[in-house]
Structures are given as structure tokens and as C-alpha cells.
Design a protein around this motif. Structure first.
Motif, PDB file in Angstrom:
ATOM      1  N   ALA A 137      42.126  41.403  35.434  1.00  0.00           N
ATOM      2  CA  ALA A 137      42.755  40.282  35.083  1.00  0.00           C
ATOM      3  C   ALA A 137      43.534  40.848  33.838  1.00  0.00           C
ATOM      4  O   ALA A 137      45.040  40.333  33.781  1.00  0.00           O
ATOM      5  CB  ALA A 137      42.030  38.982  34.507  1.00  0.00           C
ATOM      6  N   LEU A 138      43.297  41.597  32.885  1.00  0.00           N
ATOM      7  CA  LEU A 138      43.874  42.338  32.192  1.00  0.00           C
ATOM      8  C   LEU A 138      45.082  43.251  32.682  1.00  0.00           C
ATOM      9  O   LEU A 138      46.244  43.422  32.124  1.00  0.00           O
ATOM     10  CB  LEU A 138      42.892  43.215  31.110  1.00  0.00           C
ATOM     11  N   LEU A 139      44.862  43.989  33.632  1.00  0.00           N
ATOM     12  CA  LEU A 139      45.562  45.046  34.296  1.00  0.00           C
ATOM     13  C   LEU A 139      46.550  44.268  35.258  1.00  0.00           C
ATOM     14  O   LEU A 139      47.688  44.972  35.383  1.00  0.00           O
ATOM     15  CB  LEU A 139      44.721  46.129  34.791  1.00  0.00           C
ATOM     16  N   GLY A 140      46.113  43.300  35.881  1.00  0.00           N
ATOM     17  CA  GLY A 140      46.996  42.745  37.233  1.00  0.00           C
ATOM     18  C   GLY A 140      46.751  43.730  38.192  1.00  0.00           C
ATOM     19  O   GLY A 140      47.698  43.454  39.345  1.00  0.00           O
ATOM     20  N   PHE A 141      45.989  44.573  38.469  1.00  0.00           N
ATOM     21  CA  PHE A 141      45.595  45.268  39.696  1.00  0.00           C
ATOM     22  C   PHE A 141      44.233  45.393  39.896  1.00  0.00           C
ATOM     23  O   PHE A 141      43.421  45.464  38.743  1.00  0.00           O
ATOM     24  CB  PHE A 141      46.354  46.420  39.820  1.00  0.00           C
ATOM     25  N   PRO A 142      43.408  45.760  41.021  1.00  0.00           N
ATOM     26  CA  PRO A 142      41.978  46.005  41.244  1.00  0.00           C
ATOM     27  C   PRO A 142      41.860  47.408  40.688  1.00  0.00           C
ATOM     28  O   PRO A 142      42.644  48.241  40.674  1.00  0.00           O
ATOM     29  CB  PRO A 142      41.973  45.947  42.758  1.00  0.00           C
ATOM     30  N   VAL A 143      40.407  47.464  40.035  1.00  0.00           N
ATOM     31  CA  VAL A 143      39.838  48.528  39.755  1.00  0.00           C
ATOM     32  C   VAL A 143      39.643  49.305  40.947  1.00  0.00           C
ATOM     33  O   VAL A 143      39.003  49.075  41.932  1.00  0.00           O
ATOM     34  CB  VAL A 143      38.734  48.223  38.840  1.00  0.00           C
ATOM     35  N   ASP A 144      40.149  50.701  40.975  1.00  0.00           N
ATOM     36  CA  ASP A 144      39.632  51.601  41.983  1.00  0.00           C
ATOM     37  C   ASP A 144      39.190  52.875  41.513  1.00  0.00           C
ATOM     38  O   ASP A 144      38.776  53.077  40.601  1.00  0.00           O
ATOM     39  CB  ASP A 144      41.074  51.874  42.835  1.00  0.00           C
TER      40      ASP A 144
END
Length: 72
Positions: free
Chosen positions: A33-40
Motif C-alpha cells: 500500500a505504501l509502495l503502490g506495487f507488490p513486494v518481490d
């Protein structure tokens, strides 16, 4: 003149650095939510940058989908 590439994790690093807690954890969903993309998997490489912000990643639990941060 040195040119720095802005990290895609900068919003997370800034958030972590502004927290007053000595240690705390965030879920993958909160981080995303903070980043705007999934953690990979790139997170494993980029996490070293966090030391420049006075903190470090202490533990990553893929099973629990949580990351523990501690202030340096």
C-alpha cells in the motif's frame, strides 16, 4: 557530478525512518500500500539501502507475509 538513481523503495524507507519505534513489523499488504506495487524478490537486494535511513530489515517472514524492521 554524480547522478543517483532514486530507489523504487524510497517511500518505504522514508516511512520507516520517520517511525519512532525501535522495532516494528509491517505486513506485505501494508508495504505494498505504501509502495503502490507488490513486494518481490528484488526487495532482498534493495533492503541494503535502508541502512542509509538509520534502520535495517531484521527478518522477512514469507510464511507470515511480514517484515520486521529495527532502528540502527
Amino acid at each position: 557530478m554524480q547522478i543517483y538513481k532514486m530507489s523504487k523503495y524510497l517511500p518505504l524507507w522514508e516511512y520507516v525512518s520517520k517511525r519512532n519505534d525501535e522495532s516494528f513489523s509491517l505486513s506485505f499488504d501494508e508495504i505494498e500500500a505504501l509502495l503502490g506495487f507488490p513486494v518481490d524478490h528484488s526487495f532482498l537486494t534493495y533492503k541494503k539501502e535502508l541502512s542509509d535511513y538509520g534502520a535495517k530489515v531484521e527478518k522477512i517472514s514469507v510464511k507470515e507475509r511480514r517484515v520486521l524492521f529495527i532502528k540502527a
